[in-house]
Write an enzyme that holds these catalytic residues in place. Structure first.
Site, PDB file in Angstrom:
ATOM      1  NE  ARG A 138       0.339  -7.523  -1.783  1.00 34.07           N
ATOM      2  CZ  ARG A 138      -0.836  -7.470  -2.422  1.00 34.07           C
ATOM      3  NH1 ARG A 138      -1.849  -8.237  -2.008  1.00 34.07           N
ATOM      4  NH2 ARG A 138      -1.007  -6.650  -3.431  1.00 34.07           N
ATOM      5  CE  LYS A 168      -0.565  -3.172  -5.245  1.00 33.74           C
ATOM      6  NZ  LYS A 168      -0.373  -4.117  -6.351  1.00 33.74           N
ATOM      7  CG  HIS A 169      -5.311  -2.851  -2.526  1.00 35.99           C
ATOM      8  ND1 HIS A 169      -4.239  -3.302  -1.753  1.00 35.99           N
ATOM      9  CD2 HIS A 169      -5.217  -3.492  -3.706  1.00 35.99           C
ATOM     10  CE1 HIS A 169      -3.553  -4.200  -2.449  1.00 35.99           C
ATOM     11  NE2 HIS A 169      -4.110  -4.328  -3.643  1.00 35.99           N
ATOM     12  CG  HIS A 181      -7.404 -12.248  -5.447  1.00 32.82           C
ATOM     13  ND1 HIS A 181      -6.785 -11.516  -4.454  1.00 32.82           N
ATOM     14  CD2 HIS A 181      -6.816 -11.890  -6.612  1.00 32.82           C
ATOM     15  CE1 HIS A 181      -5.842 -10.771  -5.001  1.00 32.82           C
ATOM     16  NE2 HIS A 181      -5.838 -10.964  -6.305  1.00 32.82           N
ATOM     17  CG  ASP A 252      -7.905  -5.026  -7.422  1.00 32.43           C
ATOM     18  OD1 ASP A 252      -7.143  -5.557  -8.254  1.00 32.43           O
ATOM     19  OD2 ASP A 252      -7.819  -5.234  -6.208  1.00 32.43           O
TER      20      ASP A 252
END
Length: 344
Positions: A138, A168-169, A181, A252
């Site tokens: 990513r 981000k981030h 997460h 977030d």
């Protein structure tokens, strides 16, 4: 005396492809400010256009967003062009890598704008250190200069399609292995290390009027006792004052495990708002949406936040039929094919 209106600062999600009665009440709440869409909300471009129209019929002023970076993170697939992962552009070694990053930013933004979505939470500005699987491809690259160059091109494409960008981030998720997460990752580096590496792409894009930033749910324990979403130091001292960022700050997802240390949902939301977030994001947890909306009822709105969030709206409409019939769209789709098949 009329009550003071609360800030329109909560972005939440929907359970399915239409709006339920409970969700309709959420959307009507004066503190509702945004909607984030996921794959479960999507069946086809026509259905998504109708869903967005039904939401705007209830709240014409609401911001509608999604995560549509490309690669692993692309919420809508059938009926949308498959987008390459960020890392594939420079890893391809092709001389047109940056030009294709710009084309991809335009194509992503144009296809989303054509169904009524205001913006995507993109681009990722993290510098890949070969540590974080959740970031991985990513990220555009493993050096700050390369990340900056590719992200700059991608953002230029987004803006050409009338879409604002969200980096981000902040201040960089690439230096930790854990997934926020599932837990609260801890980065043990000093501020000087981040300033010399991870923060460089953010600084460069901020100087070029980056419209939005999303902080990481990561604890930089040697720098501050709070993760950035809840930290006055990170959001005010560093981001607003030192880096002169004047765009919108999006938390977030406050339902993530990385945010749980801050307390229950309402407590997390109020802490993030106090630290300086303009928009609070909560996903996959209707009870959190209800609790946070209630907690926001007696909070005063901020004129600065309203101005910053207004800049996130789609800047002009795009007709989907005209887009798909255009030579620019066809050329962009053709150009991406070699990059979609490339492995970083």
């Amino acid at each position: 005396m009329n009550p003071v209106p609360p800030p329109r600062c909560l972005m939440f999600d929907l359970a399915g492809t239409t709006v339920s009665d409970e969700e309709r009440e959420f959307l009507r709440h004066p503190a509702a400010g945004g909607l984030i869409l996921f794959s479960r909300n999507y069946q086809s471009p026509e259905q998504l256009t109708a869903l967005v129209a039904s939401v705007r019929a209830l709240r014409p002023d609401i911001l509608i967003a999604t995560d549509h970076e490309g690669g692993r993170v692309q919420r809508f697939r059938e009926g949308f062009t498959r987008l390459p992962a960020a890392a594939t552009f420079l890893a391809s070694g092709r001389p047109d890598a940056l030009a294709t990053a710009e084309t991809t930013g335009w194509l992503m933004a144009a296809e989303l704008r054509a169904v009524g979505v205001d913006f995507s939470f993109a681009p990722v500005l993290d510098v890949d250190s070969g540590i974080s699987a959740v970031i991985g491809d990513r990220a555009f690259a493993r050096t700050p200069d390369e990340v900056t160059a590719a992200a700059r091109a991608f953002v230029a494409g987004m803006r050409r399609a009338g879409m604002a960008a969200v980096g981000k981030h902040f201040p960089g998720h690439g230096g930790v292995a854990d997934d926020s997460h599932l837990t609260l990752p801890e980065d043990r580096r000093e501020l000087e290390d981040l300033l010399a590496r991870d923060l460089l792409p953010f600084s460069a894009l901020i100087r070029e009027d980056l419209e939005g930033i999303m902080p990481a749910h990561v604890l930089y324990a040697r720098i501050d006792a709070q993760p950035p979403c809840f930290s006055h130091f990170w959001l005010q001292t560093i981001l607003r004052e030192r880096m002169n960022f004047d765009g919108a700050i999006f938390s977030d997802d406050l339902s993530m495990a990385g945010a749980a240390f801050a307390g229950d949902y309402a407590t997390r939301a109020l802490a993030a708002l106090k630290a300086g977030c303009d928009m609070l994001v909560v996903c996959n947890t209707p009870e959190a949406t209800a609790a946070i909306l209630q907690a926001l009822e007696n909070r005063p709105a901020s004129a600065g936040s309203a101005r910053r969030l207004a800049a996130m709206r789609g800047r002009f409409p795009i007709d989907r039929g005209e887009l798909l019939a255009s030579a620019e769209w066809r050329d962009a789709v053709d150009r991406l094919q070699i990059f979609v098949g490339h492995t970083a």
